[in-house]
Scaffold this active site. Sequence first.
Site, PDB file in Angstrom:
ATOM      1  N   LYS A 106       0.756  -1.205  -0.015  1.00 61.56           N
ATOM      2  CA  LYS A 106       0.049   0.137  -0.004  1.00 61.56           C
ATOM      3  C   LYS A 106       0.966   1.433   0.108  1.00 61.56           C
ATOM      4  CE  LYS A 106      -4.239  -2.030   1.714  1.00 61.56           C
ATOM      5  NZ  LYS A 106      -3.823  -3.409   1.633  1.00 61.56           N
TER       6      LYS A 106
HETATM    7  C1  LIG Z   1      -4.142  -4.298   0.681  1.00 65.19           C
HETATM    8  C2  LIG Z   1      -3.503  -5.670   0.751  1.00 65.19           C
HETATM    9  C3  LIG Z   1      -3.796  -6.478  -0.372  1.00 65.19           C
HETATM   10  C4  LIG Z   1      -5.042  -6.472  -1.093  1.00 65.19           C
HETATM   11  O1  LIG Z   1      -5.159  -5.553  -2.107  1.00 65.19           O
HETATM   12  P1  LIG Z   1      -6.177  -4.977  -2.654  1.00 65.19           P
HETATM   13  O2  LIG Z   1      -5.974  -3.848  -3.536  1.00 65.19           O
HETATM   14  O3  LIG Z   1      -7.171  -4.607  -1.765  1.00 65.19           O
HETATM   15  O4  LIG Z   1      -6.893  -5.961  -3.697  1.00 65.19           O
HETATM   16  C5  LIG Z   1      -3.200  -7.705  -0.353  1.00 65.19           C
HETATM   17  N1  LIG Z   1      -2.049  -7.942   0.445  1.00 65.19           N
HETATM   18  C6  LIG Z   1      -1.708  -7.049   1.287  1.00 65.19           C
HETATM   19  C7  LIG Z   1      -0.504  -7.315   2.002  1.00 65.19           C
HETATM   20  C8  LIG Z   1      -2.404  -5.639   1.306  1.00 65.19           C
HETATM   21  O5  LIG Z   1      -2.013  -5.052   2.280  1.00 65.19           O
END
Ligand SMILES: *Cc1c(COP(=O)(O)O)cnc(C)c1O
Length: 490
Positions: A106
Amino acid sequence: MRYLSTRGRCAPVEPARAVILGLAPDGGLLLPEKLPALPPEALLRKDDIARTAGILSAFFPDIPNLAGLTARAYAGKFPAGAMTPTVEAGEFEVLELFRGPTSAFKDVALSALPHLLAAAKKVCGEKKPTYILTATSGDTGKAALEGFRDVPGTRICVFYPQGGVSQIQRAQMVTQPGENVTVRAVEGNFDDAQSAVKAVFRACRGRALPAELSSANSINIGRLVPQITYYCRAYRDLVDRGRIKMGEKVHFAVPTGNFGDILAGFLAKKMGLPVGKLLCASNANHVLTDFLRTGVYDRRRPLQKTLSPSMDILVSSNLERLLYLLLEDPEIVRGMMEQLEEQGVYTLPEAARRMLEAHFWGTWCGDGDALAEIGRVWREWGYLCDPHTAAGFYAAEQYRRQTGDQTETVVLATASPFKFPAAVLTALGEKPEEADGFRQLRALEARTGLPAPENLTILETLPERHTGSLRREEILPFVLDQLEKERNLP
Ligand SMILES: *Cc1c(COP(=O)(O)O)cnc(C)c1O
């Protein structure tokens, strides 16, 4: 270029306005009326800043100097040269997205969004400060704090459930520096914190406030677009290393929750990147797997707590954007989203499901299979992955086994294994030290000989700055009081 709502019931808006709005006024999500085209040379530039700025400029042509903005957003936060390196792991390539300040993928988007928002406000002449309000089950809160910290014209307040996050996640948040950040524990679980925050948004609707309330979740187009860039970089890296020839298709396996990351891969494909299949990896909350196989989206099931908490989701918001892109009919999208809200279920027309099948394939693995996968990938391929990434490996292997398709496949690694040391130690056959995250971290370092990211190991030594906690009913008065203080700021 203008942006339209996926539900078709509001006037088109300028790109900068789309970033400020987040959600469209009719409840839909915003997308460009026509996806921008970029020449392959621009998509495949090696320089991370130049490539990312090029993609941002294509989506937000009314925001000036995006090269400078991109450089500012990422400077000193990610390794220079390769923000998102691609490395080999046995049969697959792994795109590591966790080299940023909070060791989760993120960071890539949440480093850029605050700067995009500040610039968009300037373009639109918005003078009011933006007050970001977020409830977090762990990862988003920290990445948002790090992204918004000290960005002019913004203030961020994060609520996390007391006792509902890991010791390391708590340490990440309560030690957060920055002049414009607030963190509070909330008594109760994540749903309590989340519903309290939603109640604040409801209570503030229509009120004349000294700041604009906003959230940092992935429905904002300004959070989606910065994720297109690493698919392009991974492709370029595979070409440079001779794993593929230019133009050859590559599959990507994506650990998926809210469908933002994988949708960015689909946008990259639409813009001309030679992407084959997007493999949608889920955990025991496998609403998306079922949807991709049957065309029925059914959220009427209990949410399960798993070892991959960032994928514990029953309503994947960004799927709405995909439906719009496939169906090209906002009235149908609106109808399906209303059914989802009212009945908890909708069915995709069969023709659309077949279109979906041409681009996506989905599977899921439970906690047991995820642990087995972490252990196997480590033993056989010498690569250490976290429980989210393990679901990606699992999907890549299942797809290959079930279809015989040997196309080069990239697994997206979305978190550092050191963010989940207890689960990873268990997967390697160790008994993790009861309840002490930092001891688990060191045990995992000792067991694997790999160094934990410094942003995690350093937490133990940092002062705690945000130790306050609130009861649920105290949240609204607390936020209103904070907002009042904005009046007195320069
Ligand atoms: C947020 C997240 C995801 C999922 O991503 P999306 O864009 O919400 O599908 C997968 N793995 C981790 C570690 C995350 O923080």
